[in-house]
Design a protein around this motif. Structure first.
Motif, PDB file in Angstrom:
ATOM      1  N   UNK A   1     -14.043 -24.698   7.459  1.00 47.41           N
ATOM      2  CA  UNK A   1     -12.725 -24.695   8.097  1.00 47.41           C
ATOM      3  C   UNK A   1     -11.660 -25.034   7.065  1.00 47.41           C
ATOM      4  N   UNK A   2     -10.547 -24.308   7.071  1.00 50.22           N
ATOM      5  CA  UNK A   2      -9.505 -24.575   6.098  1.00 50.22           C
ATOM      6  C   UNK A   2      -8.143 -24.602   6.753  1.00 50.22           C
ATOM      7  N   UNK A   3      -7.187 -25.133   6.040  1.00 53.87           N
ATOM      8  CA  UNK A   3      -5.825 -25.212   6.555  1.00 53.87           C
ATOM      9  C   UNK A   3      -5.194 -23.836   6.655  1.00 53.87           C
ATOM     10  N   UNK A   4      -4.361 -23.676   7.670  1.00 56.23           N
ATOM     11  CA  UNK A   4      -3.648 -22.412   7.891  1.00 56.23           C
ATOM     12  C   UNK A   4      -2.733 -22.129   6.705  1.00 56.23           C
ATOM     13  N   UNK A   5      -2.818 -20.889   6.188  1.00 54.25           N
ATOM     14  CA  UNK A   5      -2.003 -20.551   5.018  1.00 54.25           C
ATOM     15  C   UNK A   5      -1.126 -19.330   5.221  1.00 54.25           C
ATOM     16  N   UNK A   6      -1.396 -18.497   6.232  1.00 57.71           N
ATOM     17  CA  UNK A   6      -0.589 -17.306   6.439  1.00 57.71           C
ATOM     18  C   UNK A   6      -0.498 -17.000   7.922  1.00 57.71           C
ATOM     19  N   UNK A   7       0.466 -16.187   8.275  1.00 60.65           N
ATOM     20  CA  UNK A   7       0.690 -15.853   9.673  1.00 60.65           C
ATOM     21  C   UNK A   7       0.151 -14.453   9.934  1.00 60.65           C
ATOM     22  N   UNK A   8      -0.875 -14.334  10.770  1.00 59.48           N
ATOM     23  CA  UNK A   8      -1.426 -13.047  11.130  1.00 59.48           C
ATOM     24  C   UNK A   8      -1.400 -12.804  12.613  1.00 59.48           C
ATOM     25  N   UNK A   9      -1.097 -13.820  13.381  1.00 57.94           N
ATOM     26  CA  UNK A   9      -1.014 -13.705  14.834  1.00 57.94           C
ATOM     27  C   UNK A   9       0.412 -13.362  15.243  1.00 57.94           C
ATOM     28  N   UNK A  10       0.573 -12.448  16.182  1.00 56.82           N
ATOM     29  CA  UNK A  10       1.902 -11.964  16.532  1.00 56.82           C
ATOM     30  C   UNK A  10       2.781 -13.053  17.135  1.00 56.82           C
TER      31      UNK A  10
ATOM     32  N   UNK B   1       2.604 -16.306  16.548  1.00 60.35           N
ATOM     33  CA  UNK B   1       3.022 -17.199  15.462  1.00 60.35           C
ATOM     34  C   UNK B   1       4.024 -16.506  14.549  1.00 60.35           C
ATOM     35  N   UNK B   2       3.776 -15.230  14.252  1.00 58.76           N
ATOM     36  CA  UNK B   2       4.656 -14.504  13.335  1.00 58.76           C
ATOM     37  C   UNK B   2       6.053 -14.328  13.912  1.00 58.76           C
ATOM     38  N   UNK B   3       6.164 -14.330  15.232  1.00 57.89           N
ATOM     39  CA  UNK B   3       7.461 -14.154  15.862  1.00 57.89           C
ATOM     40  C   UNK B   3       8.283 -15.415  15.968  1.00 57.89           C
ATOM     41  N   UNK B   4       7.705 -16.564  15.597  1.00 64.76           N
ATOM     42  CA  UNK B   4       8.436 -17.834  15.697  1.00 64.76           C
ATOM     43  C   UNK B   4       9.447 -17.982  14.561  1.00 64.76           C
ATOM     44  N   UNK B   5      10.631 -18.519  14.852  1.00 66.44           N
ATOM     45  CA  UNK B   5      11.551 -18.900  13.767  1.00 66.44           C
ATOM     46  C   UNK B   5      10.874 -19.922  12.852  1.00 66.44           C
ATOM     47  N   UNK B   6      11.275 -19.952  11.608  1.00 66.54           N
ATOM     48  CA  UNK B   6      10.616 -20.822  10.622  1.00 66.54           C
ATOM     49  C   UNK B   6      10.581 -22.278  11.056  1.00 66.54           C
ATOM     50  N   UNK B   7      11.690 -22.762  11.602  1.00 61.17           N
ATOM     51  CA  UNK B   7      11.756 -24.168  11.997  1.00 61.17           C
ATOM     52  C   UNK B   7      10.750 -24.474  13.096  1.00 61.17           C
ATOM     53  N   UNK B   8      10.556 -23.524  14.012  1.00 61.14           N
ATOM     54  CA  UNK B   8       9.613 -23.732  15.112  1.00 61.14           C
ATOM     55  C   UNK B   8       8.171 -23.642  14.625  1.00 61.14           C
ATOM     56  N   UNK B   9       7.910 -22.685  13.714  1.00 67.17           N
ATOM     57  CA  UNK B   9       6.571 -22.568  13.154  1.00 67.17           C
ATOM     58  C   UNK B   9       6.196 -23.821  12.373  1.00 67.17           C
ATOM     59  N   UNK B  10       7.174 -24.438  11.744  1.00 64.12           N
ATOM     60  CA  UNK B  10       6.910 -25.658  10.967  1.00 64.12           C
ATOM     61  C   UNK B  10       6.417 -26.818  11.829  1.00 64.12           C
TER      62      UNK B  10
END
Length: 247
Positions: free
Chosen positions: A1-10, A12-21
């Motif tokens: 298991x590793x830490x999330x490093x990229x956005x591949x889910x729609x 998650x990808x649709x979230x504004x940066x501040x919300x994804x953070x």
């Protein structure tokens, strides 16, 4: 298991940066193994899963022991996300049908971020619309259309969420998707092979001819695809370029 490093889910990808953070520090990337059960009917939703690849089916368990698929998701959706709307006990069993990867987060951390983020609230609304749309059409399709057309529709739903024309699905998995006996699956697959819509190989590998399979499916598939386009507009994120869900 590793830490999330990229956005591949729609979602998650649709979230504004501040919300994804709000989520990113707590997201962990995991493998989705074939036939793995992410949550069982009646259990608490302890985690929220955002698939980047693969496919998960939501199965309704009947009192007589039969199961039937109510909906499927891939990188456009999530598992456990709707627990923010009410009781966190799952009404269905979520089973991995096509292996892949996902980002997971504890339900408690997701709920906390949901309370602080209008973007995450909007993502939950988007997911809710997609799930309700699919549930309504699947219910109508099960009542009105023959099993061969429904089989073709389910295979197209799976194909939308993978990168290849060869689909690894056992007869048992197909019988659960359709809510029919395995003998019925055998007869239906024989008809689809005769029409050239599918070619079945060993170990449950189903190779499809997409144009012919679309011709064998009921109108529900095209209607649902059109509505997915409305819910997830093309070009809204990297996932929309993959040609999968909502193509």
């Amino acid at each position: 298991m590793k830490r999330h490093t990229s956005v591949g889910n729609r979602l998650l990808a649709g979230l504004p940066s501040a919300d994804l953070c709000l989520l990113a520090p707590h997201l962990q990337q995991i493998s989705l193994k074939r036939d793995a059960v992410l949550v069982r009917s009646g259990d608490r939703n302890e985690k929220v899963y955002f698939p980047h690849s693969g496919m998960i089916s939501f199965m309704l368990d009947m009192p007589n022991g039969q199961t039937v698929a109510t909906s499927v998701i891939g990188l456009e959706g999530a598992v456990g996300m709707l627990s923010v709307l009410g009781p966190s006990h799952s009404p269905t069993t979520a089973v991995v049908r096509v292996p892949g990867i996902a980002s997971q987060i504890s339900a408690s951390r997701f709920h906390a971020a949901f309370g602080r983020s209008s973007g995450i609230k909007q993502a939950v609304q988007t997911h809710t619309r997609a799930v309700l749309m699919q549930l309504q059409h699947v219910a109508a399709c099960n009542a009105l259309h023959p099993v061969e057309a429904r089989m073709a529709r389910w295979l197209l739903h799976v194909h939308d969420r993978i990168d290849a024309d060869a689909i690894l699905l056992t007869q048992e998995a197909l019988s659960e998707l359709l809510g029919v006996r395995r003998t019925t699956v055998t007869l239906v697959m024989r008809k689809l092979r005769a029409s050239g819509a599918v070619r079945s190989g060993r170990r449950g590998m189903v190779e499809i001819d997409r144009p012919r399979l679309e011709g064998a499916a009921c109108e529900c598939y095209k209607v649902m695809s059109c509505q997915y386009h409305q819910i997830f507009p093309a070009g809204d994120n990297e996932a929309s370029q993959s040609g999968r869900t909502g193509r």
